[in-house]
Enzyme design. Structure first.
Site, short mmCIF file in Angstrom:
data_model
loop_
_atom_site.label_atom_id
_atom_site.label_comp_id
_atom_site.label_asym_id
_atom_site.label_seq_id
_atom_site.Cartn_x
_atom_site.Cartn_y
_atom_site.Cartn_z
N TRP A 40 1.36 -1.25 -0.13
CA TRP A 40 -0.34 -0.08 0.13
C TRP A 40 1.17 0.55 0.22
O TRP A 40 1.37 1.14 0.96
CB TRP A 40 -0.62 0.06 1.67
CG TRP A 40 -1.47 1.08 1.36
CD1 TRP A 40 -2.33 1.96 0.42
CD2 TRP A 40 -1.24 2.62 2.88
NE1 TRP A 40 -3.12 2.77 0.73
CE2 TRP A 40 -1.91 3.67 1.70
CE3 TRP A 40 -0.46 2.97 3.62
CZ2 TRP A 40 -2.23 4.65 2.85
CZ3 TRP A 40 -0.52 4.16 3.49
CH2 TRP A 40 -1.27 4.79 3.86
N GLU A 45 -3.28 -2.91 -3.05
CA GLU A 45 -4.18 -1.86 -1.93
C GLU A 45 -4.66 -0.63 -2.30
O GLU A 45 -3.48 0.37 -2.52
CB GLU A 45 -3.66 -1.75 -0.17
CG GLU A 45 -4.72 -1.79 0.58
CD GLU A 45 -4.96 -1.63 2.21
OE1 GLU A 45 -3.20 -2.08 2.71
OE2 GLU A 45 -5.82 -1.23 2.97
N LYS A 67 -6.92 2.38 -2.87
CA LYS A 67 -7.86 3.65 -1.58
C LYS A 67 -8.00 4.72 -2.78
O LYS A 67 -7.56 5.12 -3.61
CB LYS A 67 -6.57 4.26 -0.42
CG LYS A 67 -7.20 5.01 0.74
CD LYS A 67 -5.84 5.41 1.46
CE LYS A 67 -6.61 5.72 2.77
NZ LYS A 67 -5.64 6.14 4.14
N ASP A 116 -9.98 -3.13 1.40
CA ASP A 116 -9.72 -2.28 2.81
C ASP A 116 -11.29 -1.64 2.84
O ASP A 116 -11.32 -1.26 2.27
CB ASP A 116 -8.69 -1.31 3.34
CG ASP A 116 -8.99 -0.63 4.57
OD1 ASP A 116 -9.71 0.00 4.79
OD2 ASP A 116 -7.74 -0.74 5.09
N HIS A 127 -11.13 1.96 2.29
CA HIS A 127 -10.69 2.90 1.03
C HIS A 127 -11.83 3.17 0.33
O HIS A 127 -11.65 3.13 -0.66
CB HIS A 127 -9.94 1.85 0.57
CG HIS A 127 -8.76 1.94 1.28
ND1 HIS A 127 -7.34 1.54 1.37
CD2 HIS A 127 -8.58 2.98 3.43
CE1 HIS A 127 -6.51 1.98 2.58
NE2 HIS A 127 -7.47 2.15 3.50
N HIS A 173 -8.93 -6.66 4.23
CA HIS A 173 -8.07 -5.29 5.16
C HIS A 173 -9.68 -4.99 5.72
O HIS A 173 -10.21 -3.76 5.52
CB HIS A 173 -7.58 -4.09 5.50
CG HIS A 173 -6.22 -4.49 4.59
ND1 HIS A 173 -5.27 -3.58 4.60
CD2 HIS A 173 -5.55 -5.30 5.12
CE1 HIS A 173 -4.04 -4.09 4.67
NE2 HIS A 173 -4.06 -5.24 5.12
N ASP A 189 -12.20 6.77 6.17
CA ASP A 189 -11.03 5.81 6.54
C ASP A 189 -10.64 5.74 7.69
O ASP A 189 -9.64 6.18 8.44
CB ASP A 189 -9.92 5.56 6.04
CG ASP A 189 -8.91 4.46 5.59
OD1 ASP A 189 -9.56 4.07 5.67
OD2 ASP A 189 -7.77 5.36 5.31
N ASP A 223 -10.46 3.73 10.07
CA ASP A 223 -9.90 2.75 11.12
C ASP A 223 -10.31 2.24 12.16
O ASP A 223 -9.78 2.05 13.10
CB ASP A 223 -8.36 2.50 11.20
CG ASP A 223 -8.20 2.18 9.29
OD1 ASP A 223 -7.90 1.42 8.83
OD2 ASP A 223 -7.41 3.71 8.89
N ASP A 276 -7.56 -4.46 9.62
CA ASP A 276 -6.16 -3.20 9.12
C ASP A 276 -7.48 -2.12 10.36
O ASP A 276 -8.20 -1.43 10.16
CB ASP A 276 -6.60 -2.20 8.58
CG ASP A 276 -5.41 -2.03 8.35
OD1 ASP A 276 -5.17 -1.37 9.24
OD2 ASP A 276 -5.39 -1.17 7.04
C1 RNT Z 1 -3.90 2.63 4.92
C2 RNT Z 1 -4.32 1.00 4.81
C3 RNT Z 1 -3.30 0.38 5.14
C4 RNT Z 1 -2.86 0.55 6.48
C5 RNT Z 1 -1.43 -0.26 7.22
C6 RNT Z 1 -1.16 0.86 8.27
O1 RNT Z 1 -4.62 3.47 4.67
O2 RNT Z 1 -4.69 0.56 5.07
O3 RNT Z 1 -3.32 -0.79 5.19
O4 RNT Z 1 -3.32 0.67 6.77
O5 RNT Z 1 -0.32 -0.74 6.04
ZN ZN Z 2 -5.46 -1.03 4.50
#
Ligand code: RNT
Ligand code: ZN
Length: 419
Positions: A183, A224, A226, A257, A260, A284, A292, A294, A324
């Site tokens: 990523w 990955e 985003k 993810d 994302h 993720h 985003d 998390d 994640d």
């Molecule tokens: C960031 C991505 C990525 C990170 C990690 C720490 O938006 O989701 O996966 O969260 O690499």
């Molecule tokens: Zn991620």
């Protein structure tokens, strides 16, 4: 009070009325490995340097007790794994190297991760990996692999190449494949004129990184995408379309993810389509709140839908499930436990559904029964099966894990002098 076993026996009978075999579900569950992300344990700091977290991601909160060195982090991970049923994986990031040597990201080697391998063997967990394209002075003007300056790109290309050797080493040592996820945060805060050139540069940099062919039984590369990040609100080079194209043409795993995409766009609805064309998928599992963010994964509709899509379409063998999220406002061990157990629970719930029957009536056009049954299932004694699974795996049943986490906080976390 009836015991966990008695309650399970009743649940087993109840599910059997729908033709669901709970014993088979318990066996299936035992085969599911969740890749728990190391970075929840220390707010994505790692041990490479004191650099601030960058790359459009951010952690808020200052709950005391974050791990400050590899030994503390491993102790915390052990605590979390002891409260989660089954054997799983640990997802490392390059900044979590464990060495006395002073090395930069373009110098890292397998030996700098040897201690993690020794530990993983002791614990019986597999390892996954991620090159770290952030929190570093060479993350310049918001760019890494797509930076216009070749010196910057070359630094990161070297890092990417080295990360693959480390992933290969993990795979060889541990006898289970190591997923290496790429990523990169590259993007612009405001509307760019040239959206194409950075994408071309990213494509070329990735091609260079992946030019060496590595055996897929040891390591699999994932990419990955985003939509945006903090400071990259207008344009992210590695968008979903970019990596769909890239991953599909280069036979890479595509990582999705949950945070994302656009706020109402879900990854659950993408899995079936992607599965028809991709080598495999990496998830993720995360929880976005408006963006985003998390947050720790909870038992919300989307988590359950992800579980259903994986189970109903038989995608568990094609899919690597990673987590994640990073929340620094609560006990970090608890964050791991809640998020991991919820992900497992969502899968188990999906497995406890009479999928074949539901598919059959759907084909017959009986949408009334489909709706009635799916709704009725929500009242079935899922928790009795889950609790039994926990007990059979010698981990705390129900909320009992919380007391253990609190005790650990009192004895260990609160003694750390970083509050
Ligand atoms: C960031 C991505 C990525 C990170 C990690 C720490 O938006 O989701 O996966 O969260 O690499
Ligand atoms: Zn991620």
């Amino acid at each position: 009070m009836r015991t966990v076993e008695q309650k399970y026996a009743e649940a087993k009978e109840k599910y059997a009325t729908l033709g669901v075999d709970t014993e088979a579900v318990l066996k299936k569950m035992a085969a599911v490995k969740i890749s728990m992300h190391v970075w929840q344990g220390d707010d994505v700091k790692g041990f490479l340097s004191e650099d601030e977290l960058s790359g459009g991601i951010s952690v808020t909160g200052n709950y005391p007790g974050a791990a400050t060195n590899p030994a503390e982090l491993r102790a915390d991970l052990e605590k979390a794994y002891a409260l989660i049923p089954g054997k799983h994986k640990l997802n490392l990031h390059a900044i979590y190297l464990d060495t006395e040597e002073v090395v930069d990201l373009d110098e890292i080697e397998p030996k700098h991760f040897e201690k993690w391998v020794t530990w993983a063997k002791e614990q019986g967990v597999g390892l996954d990996f991620n090159p770290t394209f952030f929190s570093h002075p060479m993350y310049k003007d918001g760019f890494t692999l797509a930076h216009p300056d070749k010196t910057v790109r070359d630094f990161w290309i070297e890092h990417g190449k080295r990360s693959r050797k480390i992933a290969e080493y993990f795979g060889k040592e541990l006898g289970q494949v190591c997923v290496n996820n790429f990523w990169v945060p590259d993007g612009y805060k405001d509307n760019p004129i040239d959206r194409l050139a950075p994408r071309k540069r990213l494509m070329d940099s990735l091609d260079e990184i992946f030019s060496e062919k590595l055996e897929k039984k040891y390591t699999l590369d994932a990419v990955e995408s985003k939509l945006f990040g903090i400071g990259a609100e207008a344009y992210t080079v590695g968008s979903h379309e970019f990596y769909m194209g890239y991953g599909l043409t280069r036979n890479k795993l595509i990582c999705m993810d949950a945070g994302h995409f656009h706020p109402t766009e879900v990854i659950s609805n993408k899995l079936s389509a992607l599965s028809l064309f991709s080598e495999g998928m990496l998830l993720h599992v995360s929880r976005p709140i408006r963006w985003d963010s998390d947050h720790v994964v909870i038992m919300d509709d989307e988590l359950q839908e992800i579980g259903r899509e994986l189970v109903r379409n038989n995608l568990l063998t094609k899919t690597h499930i990673g987590l994640d999220f990073f929340d620094a406002t609560i006990n970090r061990v608890a964050a791991w436990v809640i998020g991991t157990r919820n992900t497992q629970k969502a899968l188990m719930k999906a497995m406890l559904e009479p999928t074949d029957y539901l598919k059959k009536i759907e084909l017959q056009g009986d949408f009334t029964t489909r709706l009635a049954l799916v709704e009725e299932l929500k009242d079935f004694p899922f928790a009795a099966v889950w609790n039994y699974y926990c007990e059979a795996n010698n981990v705390p049943v129900g909320l009992a894990w919380l007391a253990e986490t609190k005790a650990y906080e009192k004895e260990v976390l609160s003694q750390r002098n970083n509050g």
